[in-house]
Design an enzyme around this catalytic site. Structure first.
Site, PDB file in Angstrom:
ATOM      1  CE  LYS A  58      -1.732  -3.986   2.959  1.00 29.59           C
ATOM      2  NZ  LYS A  58      -1.867  -5.249   2.194  1.00 29.59           N
ATOM      3  CE1 TYR A  83      -4.328  -1.966   4.467  1.00 28.07           C
ATOM      4  CE2 TYR A  83      -3.323   0.164   4.026  1.00 28.07           C
ATOM      5  CZ  TYR A  83      -3.869  -1.025   3.571  1.00 28.07           C
ATOM      6  OH  TYR A  83      -3.958  -1.267   2.223  1.00 28.07           O
ATOM      7  CB  SER A  97      -0.898   0.028   1.235  1.00 31.73           C
ATOM      8  OG  SER A  97      -1.548   1.285   1.374  1.00 31.73           O
TER       9      SER A  97
END
Length: 264
Positions: free
Chosen positions: A175, A171, A148
């Site tokens: 990532k 998150y 991401s």
């Protein structure tokens, strides 16, 4: 010298795609099927995977199966791989796209949510690669990790109105780990002729988000260089490149498919 048609040919190959029946996963599967690969579509929602596998077979004429698998369970991964071996005999391409998690700010995220997100987004990728590598050694295969933009740049807090839309700290941390794991494995798996690369998608909000909150979509679009958010088709070119011999001299790379988001 090979022609492009040969370099982008995946006929006879088998691709194992986690999260393949999801929003971006479907575009990934379509790309591989268009290039001739047979598909294994896996997630915890077995029915959804099987339904989409039938769509792939009907539209592209390749063999596709859907299986239930939890990437946070090593036993579940082992069972899925045994099924794949029985069905196809080999695995040539592994795409790690599975993800789930809750929206959170730094203030709202609980310790349980943090642990869950890291387990799915990072540990699950590691577990899947670890268990699949023996198959990829035999085929001299390819690994593609879906990372991401928030693995290498920070979310702009001004874009998000509370926890409902916020990108959680877990998150981006996970990532970022996926990007580094990609680089690490590109080095340590090269002796087996396995290539490992990643794609970092930019803003690819779910369609329902545009319905529920068009103002948020406009904020994302205004911030981006190309002036819009991404659609699943925008990923297909990078997937085709990194999963075929068109990228046979590329490994350890993270391609940003983000509309220029991270340039400024």
């Amino acid at each position: 010298m090979k022609r492009l048609q040969e370099l982008f040919n995946l006929k006879g190959k088998t691709a194992f795609v986690t999260g393949g029946a999801g929003y971006l996963g479907k575009a990934i599967c379509e790309t591989l099927a268009e290039l001739g690969a047979n598909l294994v579509i896996a997630s915890r929602d077995e029915t959804k995977c099987k339904d989409y596998a039938r769509v792939i077979t009907e539209n592209f004429g390749v063999k596709a199966i859907g299986i239930g698998m939890d990437i946070t369970s090593i036993d579940s991964i082992k069972a899925a791989l045994s099924q794949i071996e029985n069905e196809f005999g080999s695995i040539d391409i592994l795409v790690n796209d599975a993800w789930s998690g809750n929206k959170n700010t730094f203030e709202s995220i609980s310790y349980e949510d943090w642990q869950y997100d890291i387990n799915v987004c990072l540990n699950g990728v590691f577990y899947t690669i670890k268990e699949t590598t023996p198959y990829l050694i035999k085929s001299k295969g390819v690994i593609l990790n879906i990372a991401s933009m928030y693995g290498h740049v920070s979310p702009d807090y001004r874009l998000y109105d509370g926890a409902k839309l916020a990108n959680p700290p877990s998150y981006g941390a996970a990532k970022a780990g996926v990007i580094q794991l990609t680089k690490y494995l590109s080095s340590f798996l090269t002796e087996h002729s396995i290539r490992v690369n990643a794609i970092s998608p930019g803003p690819f909000p779910f369609p329902q988000t545009g319905v529920d909150n068009p103002e948020f979509i406009q904020k994302l679009s205004d911030k981006n260089i190309v002036g819009r958010v991404g659609t699943p088709d925008d990923l297909k070119g990078a997937v085709a490149l990194l999963c075929t011999d068109a990228s046979k001299y590329m490994t350890g790379q993270n391609i940003c498919v983000d509309g220029g988001w991270a340039v400024w």
